[in-house]
Design an enzyme around this catalytic site. Sequence first.
Site, PDB file in Angstrom:
ATOM      1  N   TYR A 116       0.847  -1.179   0.000  1.00  0.00           N
ATOM      2  CA  TYR A 116       0.000   0.000   0.000  1.00  0.00           C
ATOM      3  C   TYR A 116       0.888   1.237   0.000  1.00  0.00           C
ATOM      4  O   TYR A 116       1.741   1.389   0.867  1.00  0.00           O
ATOM      5  CB  TYR A 116      -0.900   0.016   1.239  1.00  0.00           C
ATOM      6  CG  TYR A 116      -1.977   1.061   1.114  1.00  0.00           C
ATOM      7  CD1 TYR A 116      -3.249   0.724   0.665  1.00  0.00           C
ATOM      8  CD2 TYR A 116      -1.708   2.399   1.387  1.00  0.00           C
ATOM      9  CE1 TYR A 116      -4.227   1.687   0.500  1.00  0.00           C
ATOM     10  CE2 TYR A 116      -2.682   3.372   1.220  1.00  0.00           C
ATOM     11  CZ  TYR A 116      -3.944   3.008   0.773  1.00  0.00           C
ATOM     12  OH  TYR A 116      -4.908   3.965   0.602  1.00  0.00           O
ATOM     13  N   GLN A 128      12.592  14.845  12.300  1.00  0.00           N
ATOM     14  CA  GLN A 128      11.472  14.034  12.758  1.00  0.00           C
ATOM     15  C   GLN A 128      10.209  14.888  12.853  1.00  0.00           C
ATOM     16  O   GLN A 128       9.132  14.504  12.414  1.00  0.00           O
ATOM     17  CB  GLN A 128      11.782  13.431  14.132  1.00  0.00           C
ATOM     18  CG  GLN A 128      10.924  12.272  14.493  1.00  0.00           C
ATOM     19  CD  GLN A 128      11.008  11.207  13.420  1.00  0.00           C
ATOM     20  OE1 GLN A 128       9.997  10.848  12.854  1.00  0.00           O
ATOM     21  NE2 GLN A 128      12.186  10.710  13.095  1.00  0.00           N
ATOM     22  N   HIS A 185       7.768  15.696   9.916  1.00  0.00           N
ATOM     23  CA  HIS A 185       6.850  14.692   9.345  1.00  0.00           C
ATOM     24  C   HIS A 185       5.396  15.077   9.571  1.00  0.00           C
ATOM     25  O   HIS A 185       4.603  15.140   8.656  1.00  0.00           O
ATOM     26  CB  HIS A 185       7.111  13.313   9.953  1.00  0.00           C
ATOM     27  CG  HIS A 185       8.144  12.532   9.212  1.00  0.00           C
ATOM     28  ND1 HIS A 185       7.991  12.170   7.907  1.00  0.00           N
ATOM     29  CD2 HIS A 185       9.354  12.054   9.597  1.00  0.00           C
ATOM     30  CE1 HIS A 185       9.062  11.497   7.504  1.00  0.00           C
ATOM     31  NE2 HIS A 185       9.907  11.421   8.513  1.00  0.00           N
ATOM     32  N   GLU A 230      11.441   4.531  18.119  1.00  0.00           N
ATOM     33  CA  GLU A 230      11.550   4.061  16.732  1.00  0.00           C
ATOM     34  C   GLU A 230      12.976   4.314  16.207  1.00  0.00           C
ATOM     35  O   GLU A 230      13.635   3.409  15.740  1.00  0.00           O
ATOM     36  CB  GLU A 230      10.517   4.826  15.886  1.00  0.00           C
ATOM     37  CG  GLU A 230      10.496   4.417  14.424  1.00  0.00           C
ATOM     38  CD  GLU A 230       9.626   5.352  13.591  1.00  0.00           C
ATOM     39  OE1 GLU A 230       9.266   6.452  14.082  1.00  0.00           O
ATOM     40  OE2 GLU A 230       9.317   4.997  12.437  1.00  0.00           O
ATOM     41  N   HIS A 231      13.417   5.593  16.287  1.00  0.00           N
ATOM     42  CA  HIS A 231      14.769   5.966  15.864  1.00  0.00           C
ATOM     43  C   HIS A 231      15.561   6.394  17.085  1.00  0.00           C
ATOM     44  O   HIS A 231      15.103   7.251  17.845  1.00  0.00           O
ATOM     45  CB  HIS A 231      14.737   7.145  14.893  1.00  0.00           C
ATOM     46  CG  HIS A 231      13.890   6.927  13.682  1.00  0.00           C
ATOM     47  ND1 HIS A 231      12.598   7.426  13.584  1.00  0.00           N
ATOM     48  CD2 HIS A 231      14.137   6.278  12.523  1.00  0.00           C
ATOM     49  CE1 HIS A 231      12.098   7.090  12.407  1.00  0.00           C
ATOM     50  NE2 HIS A 231      12.991   6.388  11.741  1.00  0.00           N
ATOM     51  N   ASP A 291      17.012   6.858   6.726  1.00  0.00           N
ATOM     52  CA  ASP A 291      15.680   6.915   6.125  1.00  0.00           C
ATOM     53  C   ASP A 291      15.708   6.588   4.637  1.00  0.00           C
ATOM     54  O   ASP A 291      14.753   6.048   4.091  1.00  0.00           O
ATOM     55  CB  ASP A 291      15.084   8.323   6.273  1.00  0.00           C
ATOM     56  CG  ASP A 291      14.592   8.586   7.674  1.00  0.00           C
ATOM     57  OD1 ASP A 291      14.416   7.614   8.431  1.00  0.00           O
ATOM     58  OD2 ASP A 291      14.385   9.764   8.015  1.00  0.00           O
ATOM     59  N   GLU A 313      -2.623 -36.607  28.469  1.00  0.00           N
ATOM     60  CA  GLU A 313      -3.531 -35.559  28.002  1.00  0.00           C
ATOM     61  C   GLU A 313      -4.870 -36.137  27.549  1.00  0.00           C
ATOM     62  O   GLU A 313      -5.733 -35.408  27.061  1.00  0.00           O
ATOM     63  CB  GLU A 313      -2.877 -34.764  26.848  1.00  0.00           C
ATOM     64  CG  GLU A 313      -1.657 -33.955  27.304  1.00  0.00           C
ATOM     65  CD  GLU A 313      -1.084 -33.068  26.212  1.00  0.00           C
ATOM     66  OE1 GLU A 313      -1.507 -33.173  25.048  1.00  0.00           O
ATOM     67  OE2 GLU A 313      -0.204 -32.239  26.541  1.00  0.00           O
ATOM     68  N   HIS A 373      -3.452 -40.075  19.467  1.00  0.00           N
ATOM     69  CA  HIS A 373      -2.073 -39.592  19.409  1.00  0.00           C
ATOM     70  C   HIS A 373      -1.120 -40.661  19.949  1.00  0.00           C
ATOM     71  O   HIS A 373      -0.073 -40.943  19.357  1.00  0.00           O
ATOM     72  CB  HIS A 373      -1.907 -38.319  20.258  1.00  0.00           C
ATOM     73  CG  HIS A 373      -2.437 -37.077  19.622  1.00  0.00           C
ATOM     74  ND1 HIS A 373      -3.768 -36.838  19.422  1.00  0.00           N
ATOM     75  CD2 HIS A 373      -1.795 -35.971  19.162  1.00  0.00           C
ATOM     76  CE1 HIS A 373      -3.925 -35.640  18.862  1.00  0.00           C
ATOM     77  NE2 HIS A 373      -2.739 -35.093  18.691  1.00  0.00           N
TER      78      HIS A 373
END
Lengths: 463, 463
Positions: free
Chosen positions: B139, B284, B287, B352-353, B386, B440, B445
Amino acid sequence: MSLLARPARLSTADSEFEAQFAARLHWSAETDGAIELRVADILTDVRERGDAAVLEYTARFDGLSASTMADLELTQADFKAAFDSLPNAQRDALQAATRRVRSYHEAQKKAGGESWSYRDEDGTLLGQKVTPLDRVGIYVPGGKAAYPSSLIMNAVPAHVAGVQEIIMVVPTPVRGSVATGGNGESTSARGERNDLVLAAAYVAGVTRAFTIGGAQAVAALAYGTATVPRVDKITGPGNAYVASAKKRVFGTVGIDMIAGPSEILVLADGSTPAEWVAMDLFSQAEHDELAQSILLCPSEAYIEAVQREIDRLLPSMPRAAIIVKSLNDRGALIHTRSMEEACAISNRIAPEHLEVSSSDPHRWEPLLRHAGAIFLGAYTSESLGDYCAGPNHVLPTSGTARFSSPLGVYDFQKRSSLIEVSSAGAQTLGSIAAEMAYGEGLQAHARAAEMRLDVVPPMRSAK
Amino acid sequence: MSLLARPARLSTADSEFEAQFAARLHWSAETDGAIELRVADILTDVRERGDAAVLEYTARFDGLSASTMADLELTQADFKAAFDSLPNAQRDALQAATRRVRSYHEAQKKAGGESWSYRDEDGTLLGQKVTPLDRVGIYVPGGKAAYPSSLIMNAVPAHVAGVQEIIMVVPTPVRGSVATGGNGESTSARGERNDLVLAAAYVAGVTRAFTIGGAQAVAALAYGTATVPRVDKITGPGNAYVASAKKRVFGTVGIDMIAGPSEILVLADGSTPAEWVAMDLFSQAEHDELAQSILLCPSEAYIEAVQREIDRLLPSMPRAAIIVKSLNDRGALIHTRSMEEACAISNRIAPEHLEVSSSDPHRWEPLLRHAGAIFLGAYTSESLGDYCAGPNHVLPTSGTARFSSPLGVYDFQKRSSLIEVSSAGAQTLGSIAAEMAYGEGLQAHARAAEMRLDVVPPMRSAK
């Protein structure tokens, strides 16, 4: 209910095959709006009121009354006592399984879970640092069908990753309670604890544990309360309330995949004893009525032989009723034109468990692109993988193997990129970055790059 | 709006620090119930009516009318024409950035993206097969602030993983349209295409592309239509409609993380030119107004110097208004007692950074446990990372670096466990598995394991 198990008989040569095949595969996880709303309320309430809310929901839904959260905490002594109470054979099996699962996941970590870096020709360092999550929560369903193997499969990769704190939640609902955190099966009187699960917590190494469940337990782990520490990720299976809660807290914490019904697909060339394959199909079908067992085979005679073994073996199975319902509603024995075609169909299904029951399994393995786990050869029953071969039994279901992976060490690690640009690198990279940043209209980005150039150019205008 | 940028000044020595710090960090992605309902309807509609529904929503929301989906497909010739139309410097920058990003991701694949296996002492084979996803959707937001770098960062790791088909969707909303798929900024008259984005599609290698966006584009990719092929995973950023749609289709397809506002945290020991750090904070902040820029530094004098550079540089910034709002509302210059304390605070934020703006960055790097990307040393501006240093710029935000990782080759691969149990292994493993399966209550099994034993024991009852 009839005790005749008759999986659908399909053939790829049949003109109706595509429609029949689609109908058999169809399963959709309908989201229940009422559950979603209820879960949203529980999450908000626990977030705001913490322990008090968790205690109230535990009393209301699990019928388990306690005045403080401390009363709902299990201790290491509880784990040890449960372990000590088991017969030797069970203790040994738990320890052997844990040892093998650990050893496989250690190999997995070595194969891709270590930090790495390199320097380029300018001396710029590039790489990734791999670190464990600090603290994780493991959800273990309560009630009769509590699975110690599932606890091992969740806790061991976390340990191997280096996670320092593993917090377990396991509801111990009282019989007759609403049991939002259970699994639909009631338990005996006083909210009984499953010794095998507690023993597995001892063997696999759980840090702390609380007898809480449902959305309230997920909320306590995701947000933290005065008593329950906030975790970074929640893994482990649960019912619709738990699944809805996990989806909702995703982003606040990490979660594993939401599991659908379990599935096995057997690709058979006819060389494996038919009774082995029949029992492998049963071993999936006995999980629950929605479980799906499919056989793909180019030999009609072998399919007949497997059906005969199904008929012969079924009466001896304690869970025959579940097996019959699962096989009749969702099972299929599919006659294919060839093993190649069988592989192609398997790729369309992207099954959770894929047995290549062939005398030459390595011939077919390269053709198989999507599967949670691939079991090669006649001796590799899925059940060996479920418990103790080593690989994880938490696997992508419902076709999600197209894009997701078994639970692993990597689910309990995260990565941080590492970049150290040299002064020479800043020259090379600076003009490229500035050119792109101006192109995107981000002048501060461009100037931050250009300021590091030996000769700083005049600032350009936006374009 | 004032053109004075005054990030909050905090000090860890202040008794109010914890409260002030918490207030500054607070950000929550409120889910908008109205958007959620609308998106649910759009998804259902596209699932049921396919192309026809996509065409209707594209006309309604993006103001872009087309009679068939074919009219909304971009061709390889469109990509090439866009690339050819660019100035040389931009073409070179796109190619250089793509080359470097590719080379880094190739190293990443080698470091952990390859299949592995081993045999244990019984001759049992254990391992994992790593395979690419078949088809992914990317996207790309439309409108003015369309970022070619973002397309490169999504497409290149998919390519390196070996993904065969990369399907791009990029809305080209007409000015004045509702633009559910845009980014809030209007575009010029006729649904203009961004040449840089199309050129990036040419350079990075996109297989097919459609000028659709919003929840309808996510739905088309997740379910497939007659024209848009169904993908296995959807990555790339988008607005609230896109984010909500991605969350909802998660499970049908894979998705990447839902990104929150972008963040930078600079740990400074005072050795980097203050104007570089000021510009990094701007890069930053420019943005968007919700972006967060934080400086942690043990020197009060250096913090003053950075504030002076902020004041000096701000007037030259074309996006000064956004920078001011971001810094004033969400920015902070934090005086710490030491670099060690600064590292500890950084771990709480899990940014993030993370720039380690120090003359001795490798002294601090081992103390840093949680971050999307760590930029070491004065020359390593975030903007180099970036665009072109090589590592991915799609990074975990809002503290999710505690449990998640940069976008990488691993996001476009999945793993299948491989198990081939030898006849000897079936003996060792069979009794362990059977013991656990009986414990179990799963007798099929247990029997599937026991049937492979040389001496098959009688079946036990459930316990």
